[in-house]
Design a protein around this motif. Sequence first.
Motif, PDB file in Angstrom:
ATOM      1  N   UNK A  94       0.783  -1.485   0.075  1.00  0.00           N
ATOM      2  CA  UNK A  94       0.241  -0.134   0.353  1.00  0.00           C
ATOM      3  C   UNK A  94       0.658   1.557  -0.411  1.00  0.00           C
ATOM      4  N   UNK A  95       0.359   2.212  -1.071  1.00  0.00           N
ATOM      5  CA  UNK A  95       1.680   3.854  -1.263  1.00  0.00           C
ATOM      6  C   UNK A  95       1.248   4.422   0.799  1.00  0.00           C
ATOM      7  N   UNK A  96       1.991   5.156   1.025  1.00  0.00           N
ATOM      8  CA  UNK A  96       1.547   5.750   2.068  1.00  0.00           C
ATOM      9  C   UNK A  96       3.145   6.463   2.370  1.00  0.00           C
ATOM     10  N   UNK A  97       3.143   7.730   2.183  1.00  0.00           N
ATOM     11  CA  UNK A  97       4.612   9.474   2.392  1.00  0.00           C
ATOM     12  C   UNK A  97       4.855   8.578   3.564  1.00  0.00           C
ATOM     13  N   UNK A  98       5.601   8.263   2.922  1.00  0.00           N
ATOM     14  CA  UNK A  98       6.898   8.126   4.780  1.00  0.00           C
ATOM     15  C   UNK A  98       7.517   8.750   5.707  1.00  0.00           C
ATOM     16  N   UNK A  99       6.925   9.813   5.986  1.00  0.00           N
ATOM     17  CA  UNK A  99       5.943  10.562   7.061  1.00  0.00           C
ATOM     18  C   UNK A  99       5.042  10.663   7.402  1.00  0.00           C
ATOM     19  N   UNK A 100       4.058   9.624   6.912  1.00  0.00           N
ATOM     20  CA  UNK A 100       2.440   9.778   7.317  1.00  0.00           C
ATOM     21  C   UNK A 100       2.340   7.547   8.056  1.00  0.00           C
ATOM     22  N   UNK A 101       3.853   6.909   7.572  1.00  0.00           N
ATOM     23  CA  UNK A 101       3.515   5.683   7.820  1.00  0.00           C
ATOM     24  C   UNK A 101       3.588   5.289   9.814  1.00  0.00           C
ATOM     25  N   UNK A 102       2.905   4.837  10.089  1.00  0.00           N
ATOM     26  CA  UNK A 102       2.947   4.885  11.859  1.00  0.00           C
ATOM     27  C   UNK A 102       3.978   3.210  12.182  1.00  0.00           C
ATOM     28  N   UNK A 103       3.822   3.155  13.354  1.00  0.00           N
ATOM     29  CA  UNK A 103       4.782   2.687  14.364  1.00  0.00           C
ATOM     30  C   UNK A 103       3.838   0.605  13.546  1.00  0.00           C
ATOM     31  N   UNK A 104       2.594   0.992  14.255  1.00  0.00           N
ATOM     32  CA  UNK A 104       1.685   0.061  13.590  1.00  0.00           C
ATOM     33  C   UNK A 104       2.047  -0.361  12.085  1.00  0.00           C
ATOM     34  N   UNK A 105       1.736   0.322  11.346  1.00  0.00           N
ATOM     35  CA  UNK A 105       1.953   0.028   9.797  1.00  0.00           C
ATOM     36  C   UNK A 105       3.278  -0.680   9.129  1.00  0.00           C
ATOM     37  N   UNK A 106       4.296  -0.411  10.766  1.00  0.00           N
ATOM     38  CA  UNK A 106       6.022  -0.908  10.172  1.00  0.00           C
ATOM     39  C   UNK A 106       5.434  -2.232  10.643  1.00  0.00           C
ATOM     40  N   UNK A 107       5.238  -1.659  11.429  1.00  0.00           N
ATOM     41  CA  UNK A 107       5.041  -3.753  12.314  1.00  0.00           C
ATOM     42  C   UNK A 107       4.281  -4.574  11.947  1.00  0.00           C
ATOM     43  N   UNK A 108       2.909  -4.126  11.481  1.00  0.00           N
ATOM     44  CA  UNK A 108       2.021  -5.088  10.313  1.00  0.00           C
ATOM     45  C   UNK A 108       2.969  -5.420   9.782  1.00  0.00           C
ATOM     46  N   UNK A 109       3.360  -4.620   8.409  1.00  0.00           N
ATOM     47  CA  UNK A 109       4.125  -4.761   7.492  1.00  0.00           C
ATOM     48  C   UNK A 109       5.145  -6.096   7.345  1.00  0.00           C
ATOM     49  N   UNK A 110       6.040  -5.866   8.655  1.00  0.00           N
ATOM     50  CA  UNK A 110       6.741  -6.581   8.855  1.00  0.00           C
ATOM     51  C   UNK A 110       6.416  -8.101   9.768  1.00  0.00           C
ATOM     52  N   UNK A 111       5.295  -7.664  10.182  1.00  0.00           N
ATOM     53  CA  UNK A 111       4.996  -9.229  10.490  1.00  0.00           C
ATOM     54  C   UNK A 111       4.398 -10.676   9.730  1.00  0.00           C
ATOM     55  N   UNK A 112       3.386  -9.040   9.135  1.00  0.00           N
ATOM     56  CA  UNK A 112       2.637 -10.233   7.502  1.00  0.00           C
ATOM     57  C   UNK A 112       3.829 -10.713   6.674  1.00  0.00           C
ATOM     58  N   UNK A 113       4.637  -9.522   6.108  1.00  0.00           N
ATOM     59  CA  UNK A 113       5.337  -9.634   4.688  1.00  0.00           C
ATOM     60  C   UNK A 113       6.899 -10.812   5.413  1.00  0.00           C
ATOM     61  N   UNK A 114       7.299 -10.759   7.140  1.00  0.00           N
ATOM     62  CA  UNK A 114       8.340 -11.215   6.463  1.00  0.00           C
ATOM     63  C   UNK A 114       8.411 -12.225   7.584  1.00  0.00           C
ATOM     64  N   UNK A 115       7.548 -12.261   8.847  1.00  0.00           N
ATOM     65  CA  UNK A 115       7.473 -13.029   9.682  1.00  0.00           C
ATOM     66  C   UNK A 115       6.640 -14.524   9.309  1.00  0.00           C
ATOM     67  N   UNK A 116       5.810 -14.034   8.715  1.00  0.00           N
ATOM     68  CA  UNK A 116       5.106 -15.327   8.148  1.00  0.00           C
ATOM     69  C   UNK A 116       6.107 -16.065   7.474  1.00  0.00           C
ATOM     70  N   UNK A 117       6.514 -15.824   6.688  1.00  0.00           N
ATOM     71  CA  UNK A 117       7.455 -16.728   6.045  1.00  0.00           C
ATOM     72  C   UNK A 117       8.587 -17.673   6.511  1.00  0.00           C
ATOM     73  N   UNK A 118       9.060 -16.315   7.559  1.00  0.00           N
ATOM     74  CA  UNK A 118       9.955 -17.123   8.784  1.00  0.00           C
ATOM     75  C   UNK A 118       9.625 -18.108   9.981  1.00  0.00           C
TER      76      UNK A 118
END
Length: 264
Positions: A94-118
């Motif tokens: 999903x698109x989002x300006x860097x200054x607007x990306x929240x901590x929750x979004x960072x963790x959501x993307x990491x949890x979904x895109x990385x940790x599922x495969x890990x």
Amino acid sequence: MQISLKNKIALVTSATAGIGFAIARGLAQSGANVVITGRHQDKINQAVNQIKADIADAQITGLALNAATAEGCQKIIQSLPQVDILINNLGIYGTCEFAEITDEQWFEFFETNIMSGVRLSRHYMKGMKSQGWGRIQFISSESAFNIPADMVHYGMTKSAMQGVSRGLAKALAGTGVTVNTVLPGPTRTEGAVIMIENIAKQQGITSVEAEKYFIEKHRNSSIIRRFTEPREIANMVVYIASEQASATTGAALRVEGGIIDSIH
């Protein structure tokens, strides 16, 4: 080359549509016993029934759960203790300006895109290693190399995926288990079709013209000058899952139409 995956058990996460569906279909067509995941039972049923209708004697079932969570991964493992082929396809964007990306979004993307495969790789690698054969793949993106300015959090996860894959390949050196990433570019999935149709309406042009406009504006380094088809991604995945690809591991395999402007 005749690819046969008969008697191989393959797990494909997030495979009710798009690239994941094409991968599941390709694996089933090559004889694998395929299990797909998705969050909704009706979409699982639709995908399974479609593949069975298209391919005579296709062996395919589905698990309705959320593989983006630790609980969901554990349910997969409980239902399917061992696989021969693991395709970590689950991902969000999903698109989002860097200054607007929240901590929750960072963790959501990491949890979904990385940790599922890990989580899934951490479990299934053990069985693969003990039997001396296995295939683990991560579906990455050309955005791992070309970080989009409006999707830094997405690009970051795809870059991290490259590191996980390469490191895991080295951890499984000499075991007969290969680990690779596959990097698609813009692909004509259901979501992409909607995006192109919206561009066409906004610009007052045809869908064909809108696709050309998107490539020229956003992916002007593309060599094929078009979107890839999901089946073209699946073709690479099926080959890398095969016995014939036994010497390919630790690699980042591009199916992005030459967008990444590098000879490496």
